[in-house]
Motif scaffolding. Structure first.
Motif, mmCIF file in Angstrom:
data_model
loop_
_atom_site.group_PDB
_atom_site.id
_atom_site.type_symbol
_atom_site.label_atom_id
_atom_site.label_comp_id
_atom_site.label_asym_id
_atom_site.label_seq_id
_atom_site.Cartn_x
_atom_site.Cartn_y
_atom_site.Cartn_z
ATOM 1 N N GLN A 234 10.245 20.399 -10.581
ATOM 2 C CA GLN A 234 9.986 19.039 -10.120
ATOM 3 C C GLN A 234 9.846 19.031 -8.609
ATOM 4 O OE1 GLN A 234 12.894 16.283 -11.526
ATOM 5 N NE2 GLN A 234 11.503 14.549 -11.426
ATOM 6 N N VAL A 235 9.097 18.087 -8.113
ATOM 7 C CA VAL A 235 8.818 18.011 -6.684
ATOM 8 C C VAL A 235 9.558 16.813 -6.091
ATOM 9 C CG1 VAL A 235 6.724 16.647 -7.057
ATOM 10 C CG2 VAL A 235 6.977 17.993 -4.964
ATOM 11 N N GLN A 236 10.056 16.967 -4.886
ATOM 12 C CA GLN A 236 10.698 15.872 -4.158
ATOM 13 C C GLN A 236 9.713 15.330 -3.128
ATOM 14 O OE1 GLN A 236 12.557 19.020 -4.554
ATOM 15 N NE2 GLN A 236 13.079 17.999 -6.475
ATOM 16 N N LEU A 237 9.687 14.023 -2.976
ATOM 17 C CA LEU A 237 8.680 13.375 -2.138
ATOM 18 C C LEU A 237 9.319 12.416 -1.138
ATOM 19 C CD1 LEU A 237 6.280 12.483 -5.081
ATOM 20 C CD2 LEU A 237 6.075 14.425 -3.533
ATOM 21 N N VAL A 238 8.827 12.435 0.098
ATOM 22 C CA VAL A 238 9.314 11.529 1.137
ATOM 23 C C VAL A 238 8.113 10.938 1.872
ATOM 24 C CG1 VAL A 238 10.675 11.282 3.234
ATOM 25 C CG2 VAL A 238 11.422 12.863 1.431
ATOM 26 N N GLU A 239 7.991 9.610 1.809
ATOM 27 C CA GLU A 239 6.892 8.921 2.470
ATOM 28 C C GLU A 239 7.267 8.510 3.890
ATOM 29 O OE1 GLU A 239 7.021 7.278 -1.845
ATOM 30 O OE2 GLU A 239 8.421 7.784 -0.247
ATOM 31 N N SER A 240 6.251 8.351 4.722
ATOM 32 C CA SER A 240 6.426 7.832 6.072
ATOM 33 C C SER A 240 5.114 7.222 6.540
ATOM 34 C CB SER A 240 6.861 8.940 7.038
ATOM 35 O OG SER A 240 5.881 9.950 7.107
ATOM 36 N N GLY A 241 5.180 6.484 7.654
ATOM 37 C CA GLY A 241 3.962 5.954 8.244
ATOM 38 C C GLY A 241 3.727 4.479 8.019
ATOM 39 N N GLY A 242 4.580 3.835 7.256
ATOM 40 C CA GLY A 242 4.403 2.409 7.046
ATOM 41 C C GLY A 242 4.730 1.619 8.302
ATOM 42 N N GLY A 243 4.437 0.319 8.260
ATOM 43 C CA GLY A 243 4.729 -0.527 9.404
ATOM 44 C C GLY A 243 4.020 -1.848 9.321
ATOM 45 N N LEU A 244 4.021 -2.555 10.447
ATOM 46 C CA LEU A 244 3.382 -3.865 10.552
ATOM 47 C C LEU A 244 2.072 -3.705 11.309
ATOM 48 C CD1 LEU A 244 3.415 -6.976 10.353
ATOM 49 C CD2 LEU A 244 4.733 -6.979 12.498
ATOM 50 N N VAL A 245 0.994 -4.253 10.758
ATOM 51 C CA VAL A 245 -0.319 -4.152 11.387
ATOM 52 C C VAL A 245 -1.071 -5.450 11.166
ATOM 53 C CG1 VAL A 245 -1.379 -3.119 9.330
ATOM 54 C CG2 VAL A 245 -2.362 -2.678 11.590
ATOM 55 N N GLN A 246 -1.947 -5.780 12.084
ATOM 56 C CA GLN A 246 -2.763 -6.971 11.926
ATOM 57 C C GLN A 246 -3.915 -6.717 10.964
ATOM 58 O OE1 GLN A 246 -3.950 -8.177 15.897
ATOM 59 N NE2 GLN A 246 -2.218 -9.586 16.041
ATOM 60 N N ALA A 247 -4.399 -7.761 10.351
ATOM 61 C CA ALA A 247 -5.553 -7.645 9.466
ATOM 62 C C ALA A 247 -6.712 -7.000 10.210
ATOM 63 C CB ALA A 247 -5.953 -9.023 8.951
ATOM 64 N N GLY A 248 -7.391 -6.086 9.520
ATOM 65 C CA GLY A 248 -8.472 -5.338 10.135
ATOM 66 C C GLY A 248 -8.033 -4.028 10.761
ATOM 67 N N GLY A 249 -6.734 -3.841 10.879
ATOM 68 C CA GLY A 249 -6.203 -2.623 11.475
ATOM 69 C C GLY A 249 -6.109 -1.477 10.493
ATOM 70 N N SER A 250 -5.511 -0.380 10.967
ATOM 71 C CA SER A 250 -5.413 0.840 10.171
ATOM 72 C C SER A 250 -3.998 1.404 10.203
ATOM 73 C CB SER A 250 -6.371 1.914 10.709
ATOM 74 O OG SER A 250 -7.706 1.497 10.625
ATOM 75 N N LEU A 251 -3.651 2.099 9.148
ATOM 76 C CA LEU A 251 -2.411 2.854 9.071
ATOM 77 C C LEU A 251 -2.682 4.129 8.303
ATOM 78 C CD1 LEU A 251 0.410 0.277 8.158
ATOM 79 C CD2 LEU A 251 0.229 1.594 10.279
ATOM 80 N N ARG A 252 -1.899 5.157 8.608
ATOM 81 C CA ARG A 252 -1.986 6.396 7.851
ATOM 82 C C ARG A 252 -0.619 6.719 7.278
ATOM 83 N NH1 ARG A 252 -2.467 12.649 9.803
ATOM 84 N NH2 ARG A 252 -3.827 13.448 8.134
ATOM 85 N N LEU A 253 -0.538 6.716 5.967
ATOM 86 C CA LEU A 253 0.706 7.069 5.294
ATOM 87 C C LEU A 253 0.723 8.573 5.038
ATOM 88 C CD1 LEU A 253 0.994 4.211 2.650
ATOM 89 C CD2 LEU A 253 1.720 4.234 5.051
ATOM 90 N N SER A 254 1.913 9.142 5.132
ATOM 91 C CA SER A 254 2.105 10.553 4.850
ATOM 92 C C SER A 254 3.162 10.718 3.774
ATOM 93 C CB SER A 254 2.541 11.304 6.113
ATOM 94 O OG SER A 254 1.571 11.226 7.127
ATOM 95 N N CYS A 255 3.027 11.768 3.012
ATOM 96 C CA CYS A 255 3.997 12.088 1.966
ATOM 97 C C CYS A 255 4.286 13.578 2.051
ATOM 98 C CB CYS A 255 3.441 11.723 0.601
ATOM 99 S SG CYS A 255 4.481 12.217 -0.796
ATOM 100 N N ALA A 256 5.533 13.905 2.367
ATOM 101 C CA ALA A 256 5.961 15.293 2.449
ATOM 102 C C ALA A 256 6.588 15.702 1.130
ATOM 103 C CB ALA A 256 6.957 15.459 3.590
#
Length: 124
Positions: free
Chosen positions: A1-23
């Motif tokens: 089985q694999v263990q997963l940890v997400e990061s990269g979330g946050g608050l952004v205005q409409a039209g903006g960008s975010l990049r989520l990562s999963c280790a």
């Protein structure tokens, strides 16, 4: 089985960008299908995107097509979700998940390992 940890979330205005990562950690990562799901307040968790073990195939829910891009780096055991042109309706907790199958119509039941989630909030 694999263990997963997400990061990269946050608050952004409409039209903006975010990049989520999963280790990921675990021996099966390079052979796993990887997916991103999301759950908005008061709603069920829904499929957003998935990528096959090699990265050659991807699939997206219609509402994010053309705006989100899923990718993976098997050498680093990482999965990414690049989110552009974000909308308030994209606000949700985003979860990384690992599974064994890749096909159109994948659901929560196809994924056996889950991360703890990362919050994405898009303001109007």
């Amino acid at each position: 089985q694999v263990q997963l940890v997400e990061s990269g979330g946050g608050l952004v205005q409409a039209g903006g960008s975010l990049r989520l990562s999963c280790a990921a950690s675990g021996q099966t990562f390079s052979s796993d299908t990887m997916g991103w799901f999301r759950q908005a307040p008061g709603k069920e968790r829904e499929f957003a995107a998935a990528i096959s073990w090699s990265g050659a195939r991807t699939i997206y829910v219609d509402s994010v097509k053309g705006r989100f891009t899923i990718s993976r780096d098997n050498a680093k055991k990482m999965v990414y979700l690049q989110m552009n042109s974000l909308k308030p309706e994209d606000t949700a907790v985003y979860y990384c998940a690992a599974g064994r199958r890749f096909y159109s119509g994948m659901t929560i039941s196809d994924f056996g390992s889950w991360g703890q989630g990362t919050q994405v909030t898009v303001s109007s």
